[in-house]
Motif scaffolding. Structure first.
Motif, PDB file in Angstrom:
ATOM      1  N   TYR A 181      -7.899  -1.124   2.236  1.00  0.00           N
ATOM      2  CA  TYR A 181      -7.228  -1.032   0.922  1.00  0.00           C
ATOM      3  C   TYR A 181      -8.267  -1.193  -0.193  1.00  0.00           C
ATOM      4  CZ  TYR A 181      -3.340  -1.849  -2.429  1.00  0.00           C
ATOM      5  OH  TYR A 181      -2.442  -1.767  -3.461  1.00  0.00           O
ATOM      6  N   ALA A 212       0.991   4.169  -2.678  1.00  0.00           N
ATOM      7  CA  ALA A 212       0.803   5.589  -2.340  1.00  0.00           C
ATOM      8  C   ALA A 212       1.953   6.432  -2.904  1.00  0.00           C
ATOM      9  CB  ALA A 212       0.714   5.763  -0.823  1.00  0.00           C
ATOM     10  N   ILE A 216       0.841  -1.207   0.000  1.00  0.00           N
ATOM     11  CA  ILE A 216       0.000   0.000   0.000  1.00  0.00           C
ATOM     12  C   ILE A 216       0.874   1.253   0.000  1.00  0.00           C
ATOM     13  CG2 ILE A 216      -1.819   1.290   1.188  1.00  0.00           C
ATOM     14  CD1 ILE A 216      -2.773  -1.367   2.396  1.00  0.00           C
ATOM     15  N   LEU A 225      -4.466   6.270   0.070  1.00  0.00           N
ATOM     16  CA  LEU A 225      -3.646   5.067   0.281  1.00  0.00           C
ATOM     17  C   LEU A 225      -2.763   5.188   1.520  1.00  0.00           C
ATOM     18  CD1 LEU A 225      -2.925   4.405  -3.464  1.00  0.00           C
ATOM     19  CD2 LEU A 225      -4.056   2.810  -1.907  1.00  0.00           C
TER      20      LEU A 225
END
Lengths: 77, 318
Positions: B148, B43, B39, B83
């Protein structure tokens, strides 16, 4: 007006949180009103307990108006 | 030991039953680490991805194009923020993640280490890079980790505008003068292979894939998604009247899919390891923006503290 959780963000204070929420979460008219609250003040239910918390309402159909039988010709009720 | 085993069994059973894992649920440490890595890389990619496109905002050929591009770059910033927030639910601080990016410990998508040389690159990025990103991201909307998956639902809704604005740029160039069409072809030539690389190494070489599939973080293999992207994109290139730079690309009637050439994996690994055309420039731009923004963050905190003190002083007087 019911509010729905849109997401999280960082901000130094509440005013900045509102401004950031506007920029981050409403770029396509998703909202007409914003609430912000510091996450430390949120107490949430535990997802593991969802069944015991919410399932008992399932069989309580007598809480809904349609549970009660009334003649069709009756109006405004 | 048996307790951990049973927790892990319950966790896996939940995943097998297609239930979402939420931040407060028990999860194996490796699942948590894998997600933080994935994640946060995602991001970082959104944030670094603003740089190559931001390069063309001041030189967009019309006000219409400029508005679209600004909105797109702003969306990427928003995606990065959704994110980072999703990553933070796993018990990691955003500052820590950003530090890891800045010291070069965390990766971001290699595609952003290529330069945007002409306006047509903005078209090619929207069409191909956002197209490949959508192909990767749509299955992530069903990822086993709730925060997520929910972030990806928002991201995917917004990405389709990005892809269409890119294709429209390509279409306009291809319907324009021969020089404009040549510019579109040149952009396709440079972005095609890096776009295919976005799906990652071949399945046989992909180190994290098997576990991520079992955990339903990943739903399709790298090669499956790459194949779908090629099959989807080829007719779109034909419609534009430009040629995908791969002499081996052809329709296989029997398999009902396209055959295509081998990716230059040496180039892939070179860019991943930090030796692409713009790796240094991108990272330097991020670090500079972060450092030069320090006074803004400091001022915001000082102002917030001042207001809090004022309120508590007033209430003391009262």
């Amino acid at each position: 007006m019911s509010h729905k959780h849109a997401g999280s963000l960082h901000a130094a204070d509440a005013e900045m949180a509102i401004n950031n929420a506007r920029d981050v979460y409403t770029r396509r008219q998703e909202g007409v009103s914003l609430w912000v609250v510091e996450s430390k003040y949120i107490t949430a239910s535990n997802p593991e307990e969802s069944e015991s918390l919410f399932d008992p309402a399932e069989d309580k159909i007598y809480r809904h108006p349609t549970f009660y039988d009334l003649p069709d010709e009756l109006e405004y009720i | 030991m048996t307790e951990i085993t049973s927790l892990e069994e319950r966790f896996q059973a939940k995943i097998d039953a297609d239930q979402r894992i939420e931040p407060r649920d028990w999860m194996p440490e490796k699942y948590r680490k894998t997600l933080i890595r994935q994640i946060s890389q995602h991001a970082h990619s959104e944030i670094v991805g603003m740089l190559p496109e931001g390069n063309w905002i001041t030189r967009a050929p019309s006000l219409r194009r400029k508005l679209g591009l600004i909105a797109k770059v702003q969306d990427e910033a928003g995606h990065g923020l959704y994110l980072y927030s999703a990553a933070e639910t796993l018990g990691v601080e955003r500052d820590e993640l950003i530090d890891q990016l800045h010291i070069g410990k965390a990766k971001y998508s290699s595609i952003f280490n290529y330069p945007t040389l002409t306006w047509a690159d903005i078209g090619a990025i929207g069409w191909l890079v956002d197209g490949a990103a959508i192909m990767n991201q749509v299955p992530l909307c069903r990822c086993s980790y709730g925060p997520y998956a929910r972030a990806m639902v928002r991201v995917c809704k917004e990405e389709s505008f990005h892809q269409r604005q890119g294709y429209e740029i390509m279409l306009t160039l291809c319907e324009g003068s021969p020089a404009q069409k040549a510019m579109a072809q040149d952009a396709l030539n440079r972005w095609w292979w890096p776009a295919l690389m976005m799906f990652g190494p071949n399945d046989a070489e992909s180190t994290h894939s098997a576990q991520s599939m079992a955990w339903k973080i990943k739903r399709f293999s790298n090669d499956e998604l790459r194949q779908r992207f090629v099959d989807m994109t080829k007719p779109q290139a034909d419609y534009l009247g430009i040629t995908i730079p791969d002499p081996d690309l052809k329709w296989d009637e029997e398999k009902q899919k396209h055959d295509f050439g081998e990716i230059d994996w040496d180039e892939f690994w070179k860019v991943v390891k930090g030796h692409g055309p713009c790796n240094k420039e991108r990272l330097a731009a991020r670090v500079k923006a972060h450092e030069e923004g320090q006074w803004v963050r400091d001022a915001a905190v000082a102002y917030a503290n001042k207001k809090v003190n004022k309120i508590s002083n007033n209430s003391q007087v009262a």
